[in-house]
Scaffold this motif. Structure first.
Motif, short mmCIF file in Angstrom:
data_model
loop_
_atom_site.label_atom_id
_atom_site.label_comp_id
_atom_site.label_asym_id
_atom_site.label_seq_id
_atom_site.Cartn_x
_atom_site.Cartn_y
_atom_site.Cartn_z
N PHE A 207 7.63 5.92 5.03
CA PHE A 207 6.08 6.47 4.21
C PHE A 207 5.81 5.22 4.19
O PHE A 207 5.99 4.43 3.29
N GLN A 208 5.16 4.73 5.11
CA GLN A 208 4.67 3.06 4.90
C GLN A 208 4.06 2.96 4.13
O GLN A 208 2.56 3.60 3.81
N ALA A 209 2.97 1.58 3.51
CA ALA A 209 2.26 2.04 2.48
C ALA A 209 2.42 0.78 2.14
O ALA A 209 3.13 -0.62 2.63
N ASN A 210 1.60 -0.04 0.75
CA ASN A 210 1.20 -1.35 0.79
C ASN A 210 1.16 -1.30 -0.90
O ASN A 210 0.90 -0.22 -1.61
N VAL A 211 2.25 -2.28 -1.53
CA VAL A 211 2.45 -1.59 -3.35
C VAL A 211 2.39 -3.39 -3.50
O VAL A 211 2.76 -4.28 -2.76
N SER A 212 1.81 -3.25 -4.81
CA SER A 212 1.26 -4.53 -5.52
C SER A 212 0.91 -4.25 -6.38
O SER A 212 1.03 -2.87 -6.84
N ALA A 213 1.11 -4.79 -7.91
CA ALA A 213 1.87 -5.13 -9.27
C ALA A 213 1.07 -5.45 -9.89
O ALA A 213 0.43 -6.98 -9.61
N HIS A 214 0.65 -4.63 -11.12
CA HIS A 214 -0.80 -5.15 -11.99
C HIS A 214 -0.20 -5.78 -12.94
O HIS A 214 0.26 -4.16 -13.44
#
Lengths: 245, 147, 188
Positions: A207-214
């Motif tokens: 499940f190719q994805a980009n994950v970022s945290a905020h």
């Protein structure tokens, strides 16, 4: 370093010779390709390979402080090698990523074992590999968070605006408990690491994805962090092709 | 105001933190007087008192000393960190407060905070706001604070 | 003396230490070592040095928490130091109790039966790692940093490591000198 060298050096217990000390022969073993061969160590089986160890051992706990100190040093070290917040975040993300890819295998295996799916007899009804977006996210929300942090993540949401965006919320990320908000950067340091773990898991589950945290501090929840997951277009497309008729 | 001020010295004899509580002044009295003579004299006094206590009896530890106008409660950790609390001379033993400040404020906001140094160079102080606010919270809620 | 240390550390572990699953710790450390190896081009001597430096910084901090939680004072003898480090220090932070061997007033060795840093770890098969990399070298730094804060300058190093194929994981600590407490300028 080919296996022919092994045949020449006569690896394995030779009854004519008897047990031997860990000498140069074992060093040659080390340069061979398969580490399984180490099991046949000439010194009489003192070194069991890690493949012998049980993955499902009793839980071993460690002090949270140790993790925090180690993580603090990692952040400092990444900071010294980075120019700017973006680079720092991506370094932390990379570190988390390599953990993520391993962790998926580990947790899936343990889940199977726990639910008694793997038995020594006949076929194993292995838990199905998650193919739906919601399923893999729920898996992360519960099993992964529980395994790593001892608690489930607090919320899982789908974005209203973007079809490929989902959010996982953690009200009190374990690692960031003690790292005070630095005035120079945003408080994204620790979370970028966890985001990397999530990204690693998703990528290795196809499940190719980009994950970022905020961080979204709230009164009463000053460390609330939201992990924003943006799936690749082809994942979304695949999902709609498979499951929406 | 029975509790006057808190001073923290590190193992290099530098004053790395000071907090004064003064009802009349509205300004924040954090790390204002670290390099002044008061701090140096205080350290010198404590240093001498420690020496005397050790000389008079082995295994001796300084807990507090008082004058007409104030009492100084003292705590030294194994790592060379020295905490001094100046209070009204009538106040009873405040070791528990010093222990609490060390354990919950110093450890949580200085030690565990990767972005705060633990080995302070000359002139560096503990600037962390959560540190000060935690200390304030501990001190202000004491019954002995406002008498 | 040993009994009371054990009770102290048991009590600490049960009541005053916040716990977390050691897996995240092991995985994080592993990720760190791997990244260091890549960054430093597999120059293991440098990786060792780097791990030690990081451990040193950790040790400076860790010792404060140690004193805050245990309320112990400084040890009177080096022998006592060895006991406290093994029975209380290691227990408090890593939940393992290494054996103390070869103790005298100038040195001691810690033998780790379990090493949470190195669970399920294999050294890379490039022929060099086995001879040059001390995977858990961060512990060396932690001991140096922590003991320096109590005015003990020590030399610490790994003697053997099961990851390298040895029988045991042994860490040796040698006392170099006892540092004098710093006194303010102007005093005698």
């Amino acid at each position: 370093m080919s296996s022919s060298r092994l045949l020449v050096s006569g690896v394995g217990y030779d009854p004519a010779v008897g047990p031997q000390s860990t000498g140069p022969q074992v060093q040659q073993l080390a340069t061979s390709t398969s580490s399984l061969k180490r099991q046949f160590s000439a010194s009489g089986g003192a070194h069991s390979s890690i493949f012998d160890k049980n993955l499902h051992r009793a839980k071993h706990d460690i002090s949270l402080s140790s993790l925090c100190y180690l993580f603090g040093e990692i952040v400092s070290w990444c900071d010294s090698k980075s120019r700017g917040v973006q680079q720092l975040e991506s370094r932390l993300n990379n570190l988390g990523y390599s953990i993520g890819i391993k962790y998926l295998e580990l947790t899936s295996l343990r889940e199977n074992f726990a639910s008694g799916n793997i038995s020594s007899s006949s076929k194993s009804h292995a838990t199905k590999r998650e193919v739906r977006i919601l399923e893999i996210l729920q898996f992360i929300n519960s099993s992964v968070w529980k395994g790593l942090f001892g608690k489930m993540a607090d919320k899982l949401e789908k974005s209203q605006d973007l079809a490929n965006q989902y959010m996982i919320t953690d009200n009190l990320p374990l690692i960031s408990k003690y790292i005070s908000v630095p005035k120079e950067f945003q408080h994204l340091n620790c979370a970028a690491f966890v985001a990397g773990i999530v990204e690693g898991i998703l990528d290795s589950a196809y499940f190719q994805a980009n994950v970022s945290a905020h961080s979204f501090p709230e009164p009463g929840l000053p460390l609330k962090t939201v992990f924003v997951i943006n799936f690749d277009d082809k994942v979304i497309k695949r999902e709609s092709m498979r499951f929406e008729r | 105001m029975a509790i006057y001020s808190l001073w923290i010295f590190d193992r290099h004899s530098n004053c790395i933190y000071s907090r004064e509580w003064d009802n009349k002044s509205k300004s924040s009295l954090v790390n204002v007087n670290n390099a002044k003579d008061t701090a140096k004299l205080l350290f010198g006094t404590i240093f001498s008192m420690k020496n005397i206590s050790q000389n008079l009896s082995k295994q001796n530890k300084l807990k507090s000393f008082s004058t007409l106008r104030f009492k100084c409660h003292f705590k030294e950790t194994g790592s060379g960190l020295k905490f001094c609390l100046l209070t009204d001379p009538e106040l009873e033993d405040m070791q528990f407060l010093l222990d609490e400040i060390y354990t919950s404020c110093y450890v949580n906001h200085v030690v565990k905070n990767a972005l705060s140094p633990v080995d302070f160079r000359a002139g560096q102080v503990i600037g962390s706001e959560p540190f000060t606010s935690d200390i304030d919270r501990l001190v202000v809620t004491l019954p002995s604070f406002s008498t | 003396m040993s009994k009371s240390l054990k009770t102290l550390s048991d009590d600490l572990w049960k009541n005053r230490v916040e716990k977390v699953n050691s897996e995240l710790f092991t995985l994080t450390y592993g990720s760190l070592v791997a990244q260091l190896c890549r960054d430093l081009n597999y120059n293991y001597a440098e990786v060792n040095a780097h791990l030690e430096k990081m451990g040193y910084n950790i040790g400076l901090r860790l010792v404060e928490e140690f004193f805050a939680q245990t309320n112990l004072g400084r040890c009177q003898t080096f022998r006592e130091t060895a006991e406290v480090v093994a029975k209380v220090g290691f227990r408090m932070f890593l939940n393992v109790v290494p054996q103390v061997v070869g103790v005298d007033e100038k040195q001691f060795s810690l033998v780790l039966d379990e090493n949470p840093l190195a669970e399920f770890v294999e050294l890379p098969d490039d022929g060099k790692a086995f001879k040059e990399l001390w995977y858990s070298n961060v512990l060396v730094g932690v001991l140096k940093g922590a003991l320096e804060m109590v005015q003990l300058e020590v030399n610490a190093f790994f003697v053997s490591d099961v990851l390298r194929g040895d029988d045991t994981t042994e860490l040796k600590v040698k006392l170099v000198q006892v540092l004098k407490d710093e006194i303010p300028v102007g005093e005698d």
